[in-house]
Structure formats: C-alpha cells, structure tokens
Design a protein around this motif. Sequence first.
Motif, PDB file in Angstrom:
ATOM      1  N   ALA A 115      -4.465  33.449  10.801  1.00 17.02           N
ATOM      2  CA  ALA A 115      -5.264  32.254  11.064  1.00 17.02           C
ATOM      3  C   ALA A 115      -5.795  31.650   9.771  1.00 17.02           C
ATOM      4  CB  ALA A 115      -6.415  32.604  12.006  1.00 17.02           C
ATOM      5  N   SER A 116      -6.001  32.485   8.757  1.00 16.78           N
ATOM      6  CA  SER A 116      -6.493  31.992   7.468  1.00 16.78           C
ATOM      7  C   SER A 116      -5.388  31.452   6.584  1.00 16.78           C
ATOM      8  CB  SER A 116      -7.225  33.123   6.735  1.00 16.78           C
ATOM      9  OG  SER A 116      -6.329  34.199   6.482  1.00 16.78           O
ATOM     10  N   ARG A 117      -4.141  31.543   7.059  1.00 14.65           N
ATOM     11  CA  ARG A 117      -2.967  31.088   6.310  1.00 14.65           C
ATOM     12  C   ARG A 117      -2.831  31.806   4.974  1.00 14.65           C
ATOM     13  NH1 ARG A 117      -1.797  24.683   7.464  1.00 14.65           N
ATOM     14  NH2 ARG A 117      -2.068  24.788   9.735  1.00 14.65           N
ATOM     15  N   GLN A 118      -3.236  33.055   4.936  1.00 17.96           N
ATOM     16  CA  GLN A 118      -3.064  33.877   3.746  1.00 17.96           C
ATOM     17  C   GLN A 118      -2.078  34.985   4.040  1.00 17.96           C
ATOM     18  OE1 GLN A 118      -6.959  35.225   2.658  1.00 17.96           O
ATOM     19  NE2 GLN A 118      -7.673  33.208   2.015  1.00 17.96           N
ATOM     20  N   LYS A 119      -1.445  35.476   3.007  1.00 21.77           N
ATOM     21  CA  LYS A 119      -0.463  36.555   3.109  1.00 21.77           C
ATOM     22  C   LYS A 119       0.660  36.188   4.073  1.00 21.77           C
ATOM     23  CE  LYS A 119      -3.725  40.317   2.189  1.00 21.77           C
ATOM     24  NZ  LYS A 119      -4.252  41.610   2.686  1.00 21.77           N
ATOM     25  N   GLY A 120       1.102  34.941   4.024  1.00 16.45           N
ATOM     26  CA  GLY A 120       2.166  34.511   4.911  1.00 16.45           C
ATOM     27  C   GLY A 120       3.472  35.229   4.626  1.00 16.45           C
ATOM     28  N   PHE A 121       4.334  35.236   5.614  1.00 18.44           N
ATOM     29  CA  PHE A 121       5.612  35.947   5.523  1.00 18.44           C
ATOM     30  C   PHE A 121       6.718  34.962   5.181  1.00 18.44           C
ATOM     31  CE2 PHE A 121       9.536  37.235   7.756  1.00 18.44           C
ATOM     32  CZ  PHE A 121       9.791  38.412   7.081  1.00 18.44           C
ATOM     33  N   LEU A 122       7.593  35.360   4.277  1.00 23.16           N
ATOM     34  CA  LEU A 122       8.776  34.583   3.916  1.00 23.16           C
ATOM     35  C   LEU A 122      10.010  35.355   4.352  1.00 23.16           C
ATOM     36  CD1 LEU A 122       7.950  33.273   0.324  1.00 23.16           C
ATOM     37  CD2 LEU A 122       8.100  31.922   2.415  1.00 23.16           C
ATOM     38  N   GLY A 123      10.828  34.752   5.190  1.00 19.77           N
ATOM     39  CA  GLY A 123      12.040  35.419   5.645  1.00 19.77           C
ATOM     40  C   GLY A 123      12.253  35.232   7.133  1.00 19.77           C
ATOM     41  N   CYS A 124      12.962  36.188   7.728  1.00 19.70           N
ATOM     42  CA  CYS A 124      13.352  36.084   9.128  1.00 19.70           C
ATOM     43  C   CYS A 124      12.707  37.193   9.957  1.00 19.70           C
ATOM     44  CB  CYS A 124      14.875  36.201   9.280  1.00 19.70           C
ATOM     45  SG  CYS A 124      15.783  34.838   8.544  1.00 19.70           S
ATOM     46  N   ILE A 125      12.304  36.853  11.164  1.00 23.74           N
ATOM     47  CA  ILE A 125      11.848  37.815  12.161  1.00 23.74           C
ATOM     48  C   ILE A 125      12.704  37.614  13.402  1.00 23.74           C
ATOM     49  CG2 ILE A 125       9.944  38.548  13.644  1.00 23.74           C
ATOM     50  CD1 ILE A 125       8.018  37.721  11.482  1.00 23.74           C
ATOM     51  N   ARG A 126      13.182  38.707  13.956  1.00 20.22           N
ATOM     52  CA  ARG A 126      14.138  38.634  15.063  1.00 20.22           C
ATOM     53  C   ARG A 126      13.765  39.635  16.148  1.00 20.22           C
ATOM     54  NH1 ARG A 126      19.420  41.020  13.556  1.00 20.22           N
ATOM     55  NH2 ARG A 126      19.463  42.323  15.404  1.00 20.22           N
ATOM     56  N   SER A 127      14.081  39.278  17.383  1.00 18.80           N
ATOM     57  CA  SER A 127      13.933  40.178  18.534  1.00 18.80           C
ATOM     58  C   SER A 127      12.539  40.778  18.588  1.00 18.80           C
ATOM     59  CB  SER A 127      14.997  41.285  18.484  1.00 18.80           C
ATOM     60  OG  SER A 127      14.986  42.036  19.677  1.00 18.80           O
ATOM     61  N   LEU A 128      11.526  39.910  18.556  1.00 16.84           N
ATOM     62  CA  LEU A 128      10.134  40.363  18.604  1.00 16.84           C
ATOM     63  C   LEU A 128       9.745  40.607  20.055  1.00 16.84           C
ATOM     64  CD1 LEU A 128       7.362  40.897  17.396  1.00 16.84           C
ATOM     65  CD2 LEU A 128       6.947  38.429  17.419  1.00 16.84           C
ATOM     66  N   GLN A 129       9.375  41.834  20.352  1.00 22.71           N
ATOM     67  CA  GLN A 129       9.038  42.222  21.721  1.00 22.71           C
ATOM     68  C   GLN A 129       7.675  42.883  21.755  1.00 22.71           C
ATOM     69  OE1 GLN A 129      12.307  44.642  23.043  1.00 22.71           O
ATOM     70  NE2 GLN A 129      13.524  42.859  23.593  1.00 22.71           N
ATOM     71  N   LEU A 130       6.871  42.457  22.722  1.00 20.94           N
ATOM     72  CA  LEU A 130       5.554  43.021  22.939  1.00 20.94           C
ATOM     73  C   LEU A 130       5.537  43.631  24.334  1.00 20.94           C
ATOM     74  CD1 LEU A 130       5.140  40.859  20.649  1.00 20.94           C
ATOM     75  CD2 LEU A 130       2.807  40.625  21.479  1.00 20.94           C
ATOM     76  N   ASN A 131       5.431  44.953  24.368  1.00 24.37           N
ATOM     77  CA  ASN A 131       5.493  45.686  25.641  1.00 24.37           C
ATOM     78  C   ASN A 131       6.699  45.272  26.472  1.00 24.37           C
ATOM     79  OD1 ASN A 131       3.294  47.314  25.172  1.00 24.37           O
ATOM     80  ND2 ASN A 131       1.853  46.040  26.297  1.00 24.37           N
ATOM     81  N   GLY A 132       7.845  45.153  25.803  1.00 29.57           N
ATOM     82  CA  GLY A 132       9.100  44.867  26.479  1.00 29.57           C
ATOM     83  C   GLY A 132       9.374  43.413  26.745  1.00 29.57           C
ATOM     84  N   VAL A 133       8.433  42.519  26.444  1.00 32.91           N
ATOM     85  CA  VAL A 133       8.604  41.087  26.685  1.00 32.91           C
ATOM     86  C   VAL A 133       8.971  40.419  25.367  1.00 32.91           C
ATOM     87  CG1 VAL A 133       7.504  38.958  27.457  1.00 32.91           C
ATOM     88  CG2 VAL A 133       6.967  41.129  28.583  1.00 32.91           C
ATOM     89  N   THR A 134      10.094  39.713  25.358  1.00 35.60           N
ATOM     90  CA  THR A 134      10.568  39.051  24.144  1.00 35.60           C
ATOM     91  C   THR A 134       9.895  37.696  23.983  1.00 35.60           C
ATOM     92  OG1 THR A 134      12.718  40.148  24.330  1.00 35.60           O
ATOM     93  CG2 THR A 134      12.589  38.210  22.918  1.00 35.60           C
ATOM     94  N   LEU A 135       9.327  37.465  22.806  1.00 37.81           N
ATOM     95  CA  LEU A 135       8.754  36.150  22.509  1.00 37.81           C
ATOM     96  C   LEU A 135       9.873  35.210  22.082  1.00 37.81           C
ATOM     97  CD1 LEU A 135       5.473  36.973  20.556  1.00 37.81           C
ATOM     98  CD2 LEU A 135       5.853  36.775  23.010  1.00 37.81           C
ATOM     99  N   ASP A 136       9.856  34.015  22.624  1.00 36.19           N
ATOM    100  CA  ASP A 136      10.898  33.029  22.308  1.00 36.19           C
ATOM    101  C   ASP A 136      10.542  32.342  20.994  1.00 36.19           C
ATOM    102  OD1 ASP A 136      12.922  31.202  22.273  1.00 36.19           O
ATOM    103  OD2 ASP A 136      12.688  30.584  24.360  1.00 36.19           O
ATOM    104  N   LEU A 137      10.920  32.980  19.901  1.00 35.09           N
ATOM    105  CA  LEU A 137      10.623  32.441  18.579  1.00 35.09           C
ATOM    106  C   LEU A 137      11.376  31.145  18.332  1.00 35.09           C
ATOM    107  CD1 LEU A 137      10.797  35.752  16.494  1.00 35.09           C
ATOM    108  CD2 LEU A 137       8.785  34.712  17.553  1.00 35.09           C
ATOM    109  N   GLU A 138      12.599  31.061  18.813  1.00 35.03           N
ATOM    110  CA  GLU A 138      13.434  29.895  18.510  1.00 35.03           C
ATOM    111  C   GLU A 138      12.864  28.623  19.126  1.00 35.03           C
ATOM    112  OE1 GLU A 138      17.463  30.675  19.510  1.00 35.03           O
ATOM    113  OE2 GLU A 138      17.735  32.177  17.930  1.00 35.03           O
ATOM    114  N   GLU A 139      12.430  28.690  20.375  1.00 35.85           N
ATOM    115  CA  GLU A 139      11.878  27.498  21.012  1.00 35.85           C
ATOM    116  C   GLU A 139      10.611  27.041  20.313  1.00 35.85           C
ATOM    117  OE1 GLU A 139      12.884  25.373  23.420  1.00 35.85           O
ATOM    118  OE2 GLU A 139      14.792  26.418  23.163  1.00 35.85           O
ATOM    119  N   ARG A 140       9.746  27.986  19.947  1.00 33.47           N
ATOM    120  CA  ARG A 140       8.512  27.608  19.269  1.00 33.47           C
ATOM    121  C   ARG A 140       8.803  27.100  17.855  1.00 33.47           C
ATOM    122  NH1 ARG A 140       3.305  28.804  20.803  1.00 33.47           N
ATOM    123  NH2 ARG A 140       4.322  28.904  22.835  1.00 33.47           N
TER     124      ARG A 140
END
Length: 1319
Positions: free
Chosen positions: A933-958
């Motif tokens: 939320a503070s926009r610090q320590k941001g990530f550069l690169g790719c994140i794929r197949s992110l799942q929280l308790n078995g539910v996949t977040l639709d990164l591509e649509e967002r």
Amino acid sequence: MCARSGGLAGMTAPVAASLLPLLLLLPLPPLGSCGTEVCDNPLVTNLPPSSFRSSSQLTSSHGPVFAKVNRREGAGGWSPLTSDRYQWLEVDLGRRTKITAVATQGRYGSSDWLTGYLLMFSDAGHNWRQHRQEDSTGALPGNSNADTVVQYKLKQPVIARYLRLIPLDWNPTGRIGLRLEIYGCQYTQDVASFDGSGSLIYRLSVWPSPTGKEVISLKFKTLRNSGTLLHAEGHGEHSLTLVLEKGRLLLYHQQGVGSTSGGQLLIALGSLLDDQQWHGVKLERLSAHVNLTVDKNTHQVQVPAELSNWDIHQLSLGTVQGHGLQRPILSTRNFHGCLENLFYNNLNLIELAKKNNQQVSVVGNVTFSCAEPVSVSVTFTDSRSFLQLPGLTHWLSGVVSVALQFRTWNKGGLLLTFDLPQQEGVVWLYLSDARLRLQISRAGKAQLELSTGSGLNDGQWHSVELSSGPDHLSITLDKDEGATAHTSILLPLTTDTQLFFGGCPGQESRVPCKNPFSAFQGCMRLLNLDNQTVDLIEVQQRLLGNYSRLLIDMCGITDRCSPSHCEHGGRCTQSWSAFHCNCSGSGYRGATCHSSIYEQSCEAYKHKGNTSGNYYIDVDGSGPIPPQLVYCNMTEDQVWIVIQHNNTELTAAHLSHETNQHVAYFGYAAGEEQLAAILSQSEHCEQELSFHCRKSRLFSTPEAAPFSWWVGGPMPGQVQLHWGGALPGGRQCACGTQGNCLDHHHYCNCDADYDQWSKDSGLLTHRETLPVRSLVLGDLQRPGSEAAYRVGPLRCHGDNNYWNAAFFDKETSYLHFPTFHGELNAEISFLFKTPSSSGVFLENLGIKDFIRIELSSSSEVVFSFDVGNGPLEVRVKTEAPLNDNRWHSVRAERNVKEASLRVDEFPATTQEAPADGHVQLQLNSQLFIGGTASRQKGFLGCIRSLQLNGVTLDLEERAKITPGVRPGCPGHCSSYGSLCQNQGVCVERENGFACDCRHSAFTGSFCHKEVSASFRSTTSITYTFKELYVLSRNGSTGASFIYSDMTLRGENISLSFRTRQSPALLLSINSFYREYLVLLLNQHDELELRYKLNSNRHAEVLRSRVPSLADGRLHTVTIRRESDSVSIQIDQEAREHFNLTSGEEFNGLKSLTLGRVQDPGALDADLAGLGSLGFTGCLSDVHFNSISPLKAALLHPDGSVLVTGPLTRSSCNSSSPASPYAAETTHSLSDQPGSVDPGQPLVNAIRTDSALIGGVIAVAIFITVVVLAITARIICSRKETYRNQEVKAAQPEDGHEFPFHSQVDSQSTPTDNQREFFI
C-alpha cells in the motif's frame, strides 16, 4: 433473554394515559439485544460491600470494597498482601447477569496497576470457567498507568453471577493495584431441574400441517456424562432423539413402532459437556436438512427423505416418554441436571409448565430452580504442578484408603506417590500407556507391580481407589476392582507421611518426593483419605497442605479436537497441551492436513517432468473438493485430462418395450464438483458423440418432435438437440454444419433414412453442454431399423489457472484484490521469476494483524505475519540465486499449529505457533500483489499461478486494467527446457512450452519414448540421403549424372539393439563413391565398426573388446568420429578409442540401411553375404547425426524411407505396451476390419440377421486367408533355414520380443500397441 420490565407495563391505566403524549415526543432508544435494549449498563458502582471478596489485602484500606472505577476511598483501590499470580478479586453481581465488557484502572495516586489479567466466571461462586479471548487463553490487555480506564469488550456476552479477576502481570516498579467496572444488563431465565426420574412432555393439541421448518432451542448443565436430553415424535412413527453420551451430544433418527435398533446416528457434536456449565443447544429442521448447534459450533446433515415434511407431535424433555414400542437410545439413563429457556418454535415450554398449561405435562420430580451441587476440581497445568497433603492421625492402624477422580488427555503421568520410610520404599500410582499402574519399590527395586484399565486418556472422569489392609492391596478403577494382590507388604502410613498428587516439588524444596515418571496434566476432584473428602478450598487458602501451579475450583481441560482443526478427513489426537493430525490416506499433508499432496492439473504434472499415466489431481488444491484419479495423456502438442465413464465402447441400441426407446446413462469416474472445476479451468474440452444408423433417424424434420436427444451440462443437465460437430441450439449434425450430408434436404446423414449403414459423429466442444449424462434414441421400432452409439470420454486440455500470470515492469505498480480470508488456515502458492534481488510478492493488512511474502535478497524468501501474538518470520535461504529470471515456486502455509515456507525443492522451514496464543488472522484491507500500500519494495518480474487456499486469483484480467502491469509472461524454456531429452529442442509457447523431437531419435512429450521395432531376417529399412540426379540426356552421349557432394568429416551414431544372432549386420551406410560404414556383430559376439573411406584401399576394422553382445539383452552403442579419431562406447563400459589411417572424409553419402541389405553392390563380398542374411532382433532409437531413420520409418514415412519386409513396432526394453494409455484406448471404427456393410459398426452386442450372414462370410474369407498364409510361411521358413546354415541359432527370450524365430512365433498376433508393415 431480555428483561420483561420497562415501558408502560407496570403503570396504571390513568398514569399511562397521562404520560403517553410526553413519551411520544421522546427519541426512540437504540437497538440492543432485545431489538430495543443496549446492554452496557455499569454494574459495579451500586453494589454493596458484601459483593466483593479477594484472596488477600495489603491493609484494610486496600480491601476489595474499594476496587471501583474512578473512586478514591480508602487507599484508592485494591492491592493484595503479596503480588503474585495466586491473587484474585471477586465480584458478586447478585444474580445471573449478561456481561458484555470489563474495564480496569490502577490504584489511585500510585504506581500500582495491572498490565495483564485473566477473567473467570461462575454461577455459584465455585466451579469457575476461564474466559477465552477468541480461541486464545492468553492474558487480556491491562493498563499502562494508574489513571486511564481501559475497557475490554467481550466478543460474545457471558451469562454469570460471579466474576473473578486474576492478575497475571503488573507494573514492574509497583505492585498489584486495581479498580474495576463491569458492564451488562439484566438476564431473564426460566429453568427446570431434573433428577433422573422426571420429565416435561409437550403435546400439540392440533397437529399442524407440515411446514418443513421447526426449531428447538435450550441451555443445559449437568455433571453426568450421559442422559437423554429430548425426544421428538411425529407422524409416520418417526422420531428424533438428542442424547448426551460421554460428554457429547448425539442426534439419532428412529423409524417404526416395531423398531428394535438403536437408531441411525445423524450428528455427533460437542465435547466435555458434563462440566456443570451452561451449554446452548439449537436444533433446526429445515426441509431436507437438520442443523445442530452446540455453543458456537454448527453441523448440518441431510436427513432421510421421509423427514423432509415431518412435524413434531410430541416432545419429551429429560427422558423418552412415548408409545414405548421404540427402543430407547439410552434405555437406563435419564437426564440429571438443569434446562434453561426451552423454546419450541418461539414457545417457552418451561414458562407454560410453570403456569400448568395443559399442553405441557410434568412427570415425576421436576423443580423450577437449578440446584448447584458443590464439586471442587483442581487443574494440574504443567510439569511443575503438584499438590501435597499430610497424612491422617489414625493411619497407625495399618488400614489405608486413598481415592480420587481424574480426567486427562495424556497417556502418562503421576497420580500419587508417598514414601515408606520404615521399609525404605516408595509407592507410585501412575498412568502409563493410558493404563493405571501401581508400583511399590524397595531399595531401588520394584517389589510389586499392578496394572488395570486401558484408554484412560479419553478426557472422561475416571475414579481410582487405592486400598491397603493387613494382607491385601488393591486398586479399583471406575468402581470395578481391577487389580488385587494378596501380599504381606504393608503401607505403614503415619501422620508424618506426606502424599504428593500429580508431581513433586522442585529439588530446592528438599522434600522426600521422587517422580521417575512424567508429571500429571489434567484435572482431579473428590480426593478422599479414608473416606474423608479433602477440602480443596482450604488448600487454596493455604490452610491445608501445599501446592504449586494449580488452578483450584475449576477444571481447565480443553478438547482441542472438538471442533477438529484437522481438515480433509484427517484424524485428530491430542495431549493436554497440543493436538496432532494424522493425514495418512487423506491425500493431504501439513500440521492440519490442509495442503494437497497432488497437483491441480495434468499440466502441472507435465511441468514436473511426468509422462502419460494415471494421476490424482486436486482441482482446488486445499479446497473442499477431494482428489480425483484421471488419466493424463501427455502428447507432444497438448496435455489432456481424460475422464472415463461407464461405457465408452460402441454399443448397439436395443428397444425398450416399456418406452419404445433406448435410454443410456453415463456415470463418470469424477464427482460433480470435480467435473465442474475441470471444465471451468480448462482451455478446451471435448467429447465424441457418434450415432451409427440403418433406417434409424435422429431428428427427422425441424418442425417435428425429435426422435433422439441427449442430456448434458451441469447436474441435472439440460436436453440438447444438436449432435457431435454441430453448434448448440439447432437440430444438426456435423455434416449439416459442413454442408456435405448424404441428403441435402436433411442436416444429418442418418435422417436420410437409408437402408444401409451410415453415421453421424463429431466432437462436442461447448463446455456448458458437457459432459454427456444420458442419451435417448427413439427411431428403433420399425422393421429393419438398427443403430449403435458411442459416447467417448471427456477430454480437456490447458489449465487457465496454471498459466495465469502478470508482469510487473515498475516498482510502484501492483494489483489489488479483495481481503484474503484465511483466519485459521492460510495457504499461499505461486511461481515467480525476476532479475531483481528484492521485492514484495504479496501483502494484506489488518488493524494489527498482517501477512506478507517477500524476496528479501537474491537468495532468501521471507514469510511474515502477525495474528496478535507479535510478528513472526519464516525464512528460507537457497543455495542458488533466485533472481536468475527463471521460474521458482513458493508455498507458504500458516495454521493454528505452525507456519511453514518452501521455495522450489529446497528444505522447508517450519516455525511452531505459540502455545495458547491467538490463532485467528484478522485482515480488513485490500490484498496487494506485486507491491504494498505504501508503494515501497515493489516487485519487478512475473508472478504466475497465484493461489490462496486453492482459489486462483485472475491476475491477467486485473492486469489488463492496471497501469504498469501486463497480462501474461512469456519465456518458459529457460526454466523447463531441461525437460526435453535426447536432443529434443524446447519451443516457446504463450502458455508453456513444447519439446520438438524432429531431430531426436525419440518421441513423446519430452522426447523420452524410445522408437523401437522388431526385425525379421527379411526386414529392411533404407533411408536415402541424396538421389542420383540426371543432368542431361542425348542420343550420342547418353545420360550425364552429378553426384551430390555430401561429405562428412565426422559422425555421431547411437542406437540400441537386442539379439541372439551373430554374426549380424546392424547398420550400414554407403556412398556414391563405393565408400561405406558398417556396424555389425561378428561371430565372436563382439561389435565391429568397419570404415572404408577410400575406395582404393581395404576397409579398416575397429573391434570392441566388450564381449557377449548377442546375449538377448538390450545394449546401447554410441559412436563418435572426428576426422581420423573414432570412439566407441557400449552401455556403461569405458569408452574405447581408435584411429583411422585410410582417410578422414566420407564422401557422397547415398543411403543408410537397417536390417537386410537389399543392394549390397557397394559392400565387400563378406559384408554383402552378411547383409543378405538380415537382422533378427530389436533395434531402438537409431540416430545418425541429425537423422532418425527408424523413427522416420515408423512414424513419419515419406519418399526418403523405404521399408521392405515385416516391421513390427515394439519395445526393446520389455514386453509391456509402449504406452500406458494403449490398453485404455478404444480404437476408432476405421481400425476394425471385417465390416459387413460399408460404414457398419462392429459391436459385440449387434445380433441382427444381416450381421450374422455378413459374419459367416467374413469367417470363411478369413479361414481361407489364414490357410494360404500358413502355407507361404512354411515355404519361406524352409528357405530361411537353408540361408542361415552358417548363422548361429537366435533363440528368443520371449515370443513377444522376437516373433519371427519359429513357426509358433510367426503365427502370433501383435499386441495392441504394435504395428506391422508389409511393404
């Protein structure tokens, strides 16, 4: 319940009338627990001095009566004589009250205040229960100074008369000091007490029409662990019975007046309910479901269909009072205890009973008050707990009796020990392996041992009595004399004897107590010495004996397995301080069986290097859907999930005389939830639907009712009127869509109604109509009508979840999602690749709680969180850098027992959760991905197949709508390219990769499958490199030829072979210039490599020293030549090196031959003779530079490959099928010979006259062909025998591998995965 007083209820009519206009002008009160009441009144301010008690007081001015918030009388608050954790302040509210909050304040004008404390509640001033903060037993927050009032609001109101506050921590520079306030409101109750002989019976005067909903609610308290709570009877002789059995509530269903069974158990819920505390119960019948709620835990179960419209006609409380023809669940155990606020559909039954309402009958002894039996328990909390009691004065008689009751979860622990000083002995009464044991030791040696009982760590109360007389010694367990010894051993206890219960004091106390066993953790009560009950309240007041680390006047046992934190069917076991989940056989792992051990799709299995086969997939990971066994077909192009059903074969349609139709139902190996998830997350799904017809129509005309249809889609499915290959919604088949039906007036071939076999088949590809669940075929009743159908397995490829990715190209960019709800279990998994050495992958914040995963350095990932116990970190350091722009996996899990983190395949790091700490993760902000939320320590690169308790977040649509983030992430070969074997080349794809096997001698998804074939002596494969080109032609000079100058200065050759033939020619290469290369086995079973690189010189022979190569085993040969240097390696033997002297260039390559040499003109005479004999055996994975001639012949035949003689594809490694899928594959109709009519299907079930006649003709033709084939084979066999007089007999190891060595073998049929080429 809310108070009934207030408003105008107590006023006379004139007074109420006069005040009514004024009351109408007043503002409405805020909503509260009764809909209008706010329950936050201060309760301590007006209490009399007699309402306050304490463990001690420093002076009379520091007494408990002065402990009122914001009061300055006396010393300005309460302070005990000694500041330690054994002090307490008690408040009597005068009656049971609803308590909603507690406020604390330090002693006025001092440095004395509490920083942490515990709250205890009671109805009678004893048998206290500890307040739990969420699921934590930790300290409640106190003060930071003496003046500020700190209020703690209870999550759920507590109903109690007495409150006791126990200081845990205080200002280190002061002492305990306290002023107190309690907030709440009046509580109204209607109670009834049952002594085991009485009951309440409610009978409905008019039986209502079935409503589908009934609610029964009540509270109960008891000291007995068994008894019938209620019994409900309704129409149809059905009944529901709620019983207490071993401290749990069990709900049973019985049916029939003649029922003698114990009933069907529907629900079991709750635990330790025999603690003489109030427990809330709510039983709801909602049509087809029943909900049972005990305290805060609810369990739902589907009831039998006959109860869906069932209503109660009679309700019995405390015992079963019915027609007496059903067998009671607990035949001899009625309820002993109290019921409170008993409601049936909002009708107060206890109030009706007190008013002698005719609908409620009182049977036996029922009183409308709740007696509080005094039973003082003591809790041994840890390994340093003990209770020390002195002996009795009359023990000099030699008769001794010690009795107690205990309950525990531990298998071991000391119950009682005392010394025998006159005999230099020790007595120990203890638990071991959940059995009760007595041991008497003298001079360090056991003189007597007794044991009895089993399973005593079940949390139930068990009674124990140790009795000793002049000539006997016994221990009695649960009133059954379990172990007795007739012995002369006396227990001469005296007044000086000290008895130690639960454990021994520390060594610094120097008391005569030794405990070689573990200390007891659990509860004890009813301690008796020679039938005299020990007053534990005197012990608490330090008037009797001694103790340490005990909780007196309460049993602090907790059932950590009710409700169970073990998920997915994991079995929960527990000790006093912890629980354990046994996940074996569940398909899940981890401390709470939360994480699946299986991948979520076939795509994921492939990218771990797995090949085709049966696999369990867990489509939702740690979610509720169980794993499912499917077949994963890893082809070179796609990865298919194949889900079979009960009939994938071609099946004849038979007319049902009841319906004049043929109806087929298809049951799938996967469940409904699994099917829906697979269809949803796959890129493409399909299912073959074929109809073979002869005078049998599908749809007829568009206007008329269809003859046939099928049902597909999510359960229960919908009727579909299109066929395979056509679009939904129209009565068409594939030919109608393509415009090539047999009759252009119809949209299906079968609708042409021809009197010959035709078919309509194709693939159903619209996922909303899949899978096919049933099929109805109708046009079968006419003479001559015949039909067959096939519904193939459901096949899907692609995994939208696995490849769902986002690329973050700015450190200030991020994606945000709704709050993550992982209160008790949080599992997070994803893949990432980055060139950066740090960055936050994920963060979600709460008011105080948080969860975060970040890359802290190029070789370290950190998982941090706080659930109220302070921040915790789990770190994994990797040996290899993680910022190498390759895919790396991260899996983090946090549950009530531990937190763990795994990166790639490196060892996981685990950290245990604090004992009895906070367990719920409470978040309320947005979930940030790729940043914070503070926009610090941001990530550069790719994140794929992110799942929280078995539910996949639709990164591509967002990502599509977020600046600085792009959907998708290319570049997978850097991570997965190593999976491509045997010179296979990794090819990038948008979602994944593929292995290009064109330049490999192998095939398969990873170029890993051998390409091998069985050779007979007449088999030959010739691969042509360059042909002879004709440049010009005229009458005088004839033809002019140019040889393509394909010149090699080196070769790379590899192959595997298996044979018993020697000599044998394996491979030969010749050129237009009469040069050649030949690989053979000589007569000594050794490998020879012959080079002739100069047509004017003799061939050079390079002979390996590895012996016995014609032994019928598989051998692998690798040959490398660079200029004049040649190396040969056979199997794992040492590489052998040679040098050529005749030349270095292999010019004008013409062809390569495997097996029999058809044109031996370029070879020397001895080689020409050997080449004409051919090769008998198996060749595999033949590779010459970039050419794979055997693979080309078997899989990709074209003009450059010539095959003569029989060539059978098989496995050189074993006799099993080459593909595990081969045995499961149903061959297509075109592969099945012997059709009677063109297009007629072959199905075993078809038994029509035309099929029978055609079958007879086919059999006759077949017999004729077989006779001719056998005759020809005998002739050829004799010729072959003559030709092989000089060749050693090659005896096969098994007929499958070498099918051409004998007449028996030659007649054997190839297996399903073999193909023969007779060219």
